[in-house]
Scaffold this motif. Structure first.
Motif, PDB file in Angstrom:
ATOM      1  N   HIS A  48      -7.828  -9.813  -5.236  1.00  0.00           N
ATOM      2  CA  HIS A  48      -7.789  -8.560  -4.467  1.00  0.00           C
ATOM      3  C   HIS A  48      -8.141  -7.318  -5.294  1.00  0.00           C
ATOM      4  O   HIS A  48      -8.640  -6.344  -4.759  1.00  0.00           O
ATOM      5  CB  HIS A  48      -6.435  -8.393  -3.759  1.00  0.00           C
ATOM      6  CG  HIS A  48      -5.354  -7.845  -4.612  1.00  0.00           C
ATOM      7  ND1 HIS A  48      -4.736  -8.580  -5.598  1.00  0.00           N
ATOM      8  CD2 HIS A  48      -4.791  -6.613  -4.631  1.00  0.00           C
ATOM      9  CE1 HIS A  48      -3.832  -7.828  -6.192  1.00  0.00           C
ATOM     10  NE2 HIS A  48      -3.841  -6.635  -5.621  1.00  0.00           N
ATOM     11  N   HIS A  57      -6.925  -4.678   1.844  1.00  0.00           N
ATOM     12  CA  HIS A  57      -5.731  -3.990   1.332  1.00  0.00           C
ATOM     13  C   HIS A  57      -6.005  -2.519   1.054  1.00  0.00           C
ATOM     14  O   HIS A  57      -5.117  -1.794   0.604  1.00  0.00           O
ATOM     15  CB  HIS A  57      -5.149  -4.702   0.106  1.00  0.00           C
ATOM     16  CG  HIS A  57      -5.949  -4.550  -1.144  1.00  0.00           C
ATOM     17  ND1 HIS A  57      -7.150  -5.177  -1.340  1.00  0.00           N
ATOM     18  CD2 HIS A  57      -5.700  -3.844  -2.268  1.00  0.00           C
ATOM     19  CE1 HIS A  57      -7.612  -4.852  -2.536  1.00  0.00           C
ATOM     20  NE2 HIS A  57      -6.760  -4.041  -3.120  1.00  0.00           N
ATOM     21  N   ARG A  89      -5.957   1.120   1.836  1.00  0.00           N
ATOM     22  CA  ARG A  89      -4.980   1.830   2.675  1.00  0.00           C
ATOM     23  C   ARG A  89      -5.608   2.365   3.961  1.00  0.00           C
ATOM     24  O   ARG A  89      -4.985   2.375   5.002  1.00  0.00           O
ATOM     25  CB  ARG A  89      -4.335   2.988   1.907  1.00  0.00           C
ATOM     26  CG  ARG A  89      -3.580   2.559   0.671  1.00  0.00           C
ATOM     27  CD  ARG A  89      -2.252   1.900   1.026  1.00  0.00           C
ATOM     28  NE  ARG A  89      -1.579   1.459  -0.174  1.00  0.00           N
ATOM     29  CZ  ARG A  89      -1.485   0.191  -0.549  1.00  0.00           C
ATOM     30  NH1 ARG A  89      -2.040  -0.755   0.154  1.00  0.00           N
ATOM     31  NH2 ARG A  89      -0.848  -0.138  -1.647  1.00  0.00           N
ATOM     32  N   ARG A 125      -5.457  -5.421  11.565  1.00  0.00           N
ATOM     33  CA  ARG A 125      -5.447  -6.380  10.458  1.00  0.00           C
ATOM     34  C   ARG A 125      -4.947  -7.735  10.959  1.00  0.00           C
ATOM     35  O   ARG A 125      -4.046  -7.790  11.790  1.00  0.00           O
ATOM     36  CB  ARG A 125      -4.524  -5.900   9.338  1.00  0.00           C
ATOM     37  CG  ARG A 125      -5.094  -4.787   8.481  1.00  0.00           C
ATOM     38  CD  ARG A 125      -4.136  -4.477   7.313  1.00  0.00           C
ATOM     39  NE  ARG A 125      -4.759  -3.614   6.348  1.00  0.00           N
ATOM     40  CZ  ARG A 125      -4.627  -2.290   6.315  1.00  0.00           C
ATOM     41  NH1 ARG A 125      -3.892  -1.677   7.203  1.00  0.00           N
ATOM     42  NH2 ARG A 125      -5.225  -1.585   5.380  1.00  0.00           N
ATOM     43  N   GLN A 174      -4.228 -10.257   6.249  1.00  0.00           N
ATOM     44  CA  GLN A 174      -4.505  -8.905   5.772  1.00  0.00           C
ATOM     45  C   GLN A 174      -3.249  -8.043   5.740  1.00  0.00           C
ATOM     46  O   GLN A 174      -3.040  -7.268   4.804  1.00  0.00           O
ATOM     47  CB  GLN A 174      -5.599  -8.278   6.636  1.00  0.00           C
ATOM     48  CG  GLN A 174      -6.928  -8.986   6.481  1.00  0.00           C
ATOM     49  CD  GLN A 174      -7.953  -8.595   7.525  1.00  0.00           C
ATOM     50  OE1 GLN A 174      -7.642  -7.920   8.518  1.00  0.00           O
ATOM     51  NE2 GLN A 174      -9.192  -9.014   7.319  1.00  0.00           N
ATOM     52  N   LEU A 201      -1.270  -9.252   2.690  1.00  0.00           N
ATOM     53  CA  LEU A 201      -1.829  -8.750   1.432  1.00  0.00           C
ATOM     54  C   LEU A 201      -1.377  -7.313   1.184  1.00  0.00           C
ATOM     55  O   LEU A 201      -0.936  -6.967   0.082  1.00  0.00           O
ATOM     56  CB  LEU A 201      -3.354  -8.848   1.438  1.00  0.00           C
ATOM     57  CG  LEU A 201      -4.079  -8.363   0.181  1.00  0.00           C
ATOM     58  CD1 LEU A 201      -3.633  -9.144  -1.056  1.00  0.00           C
ATOM     59  CD2 LEU A 201      -5.587  -8.463   0.365  1.00  0.00           C
ATOM     60  N   LEU A 202      -1.452  -6.487   2.197  1.00  0.00           N
ATOM     61  CA  LEU A 202      -1.020  -5.097   2.075  1.00  0.00           C
ATOM     62  C   LEU A 202       0.484  -5.017   1.778  1.00  0.00           C
ATOM     63  O   LEU A 202       0.917  -4.227   0.947  1.00  0.00           O
ATOM     64  CB  LEU A 202      -1.360  -4.333   3.355  1.00  0.00           C
ATOM     65  CG  LEU A 202      -1.189  -2.827   3.310  1.00  0.00           C
ATOM     66  CD1 LEU A 202      -2.100  -2.194   2.267  1.00  0.00           C
ATOM     67  CD2 LEU A 202      -1.485  -2.229   4.684  1.00  0.00           C
ATOM     68  N   ASP A 222       1.185  -6.324  -2.006  1.00  0.00           N
ATOM     69  CA  ASP A 222       0.433  -5.713  -3.104  1.00  0.00           C
ATOM     70  C   ASP A 222       1.340  -4.887  -4.021  1.00  0.00           C
ATOM     71  O   ASP A 222       1.496  -5.195  -5.202  1.00  0.00           O
ATOM     72  CB  ASP A 222      -0.720  -4.884  -2.543  1.00  0.00           C
ATOM     73  CG  ASP A 222      -1.661  -4.340  -3.601  1.00  0.00           C
ATOM     74  OD1 ASP A 222      -1.577  -4.763  -4.775  1.00  0.00           O
ATOM     75  OD2 ASP A 222      -2.500  -3.491  -3.263  1.00  0.00           O
ATOM     76  N   GLY A 232       4.855  -2.178   5.012  1.00  0.00           N
ATOM     77  CA  GLY A 232       4.150  -3.461   4.940  1.00  0.00           C
ATOM     78  C   GLY A 232       4.939  -4.575   5.602  1.00  0.00           C
ATOM     79  O   GLY A 232       4.398  -5.357   6.389  1.00  0.00           O
TER      80      GLY A 232
END
Length: 189
Positions: free
Chosen positions: A54, A89, A91, A97, A101, A104-105, A108, A155
């Protein structure tokens, strides 16, 4: 045991990232993505590779990240869907998403925050890190002050996962991974 898929992703990451701190971060995100993929019944190798790669362009293009991931990963043979998942990811993202996805956000920055919480403890152990300790550090604005708390909590909310459960799940996944051979090259803590 390192699979061919993971070997490819790790080799690609090592071509573009030299910083041990960034490598540790990418490994932590990989661990989190693999754990959630397993929990959700998704492709663990695919999700893990997205997590591992990522930040593939971050070291060379920190101010334009993740907008160079496409050229790097395309040249390495990754397809458009994979590259879009890596880019997701960012912003600022238009459209809905996918669960990958959103995950992942959500993992992170949270993985780094959890590791930071463990590193300030006397035993520096992820295994002994309690959710209440992480929650206390989230309220402490002086601790890891660059980390946006709304990003951390938002998130999990986007994933429709209770925040405390999210913290516990990630902490357990990171603690378990520290003992695995694939994560010995660059230890997490």
């Amino acid at each position: 045991m390192m699979t061919e898929t993971r070997q490819k992703a790790w080799a690609e990451l090592r071509k573009h990232v030299a910083s041990e701190v960034l490598l540790k971060h990418c490994l932590a995100v990989e661990i989190a993505m693999r754990a959630y993929a397993e929990k959700f019944g998704e492709d663990v190798e695919y999700w893990g590779s997205v997590g591992l790669l990522h930040d593939v362009d971050f070291e060379k293009f920190p101010h334009e990240h993740p907008h160079h991931a496409r050229e790097i990963l395309s040249a390495a043979g990754y397809d458009d869907a994979f590259i879009t998942d890596v880019e997701s990811h960012c912003r600022v993202w238009e459209g809905e998403r996918s669960m990958l996805q959103k995950t992942l956000l959500a993992v992170d920055e949270m993985t780094g925050f959890i590791i930071a919480c463990a590193l300030v403890r006397p035993d520096r152990s992820l295994e002994n890190l309690e959710v209440k300790s992480v929650m206390k550090k989230i309220k402490d604005k002086a601790f890891a002050r660059a980390v946006n708390r709304e990003t951390l909590t938002g998130g999990a909310q986007e994933m429709n996962v209770d925040f405390a459960e999210h913290v516990a799940f990630l902490t357990q996944a990171l603690a378990a991974a520290v003992k695995q051979p694939d994560y010995q090259e660059v230890p997490l803590s």
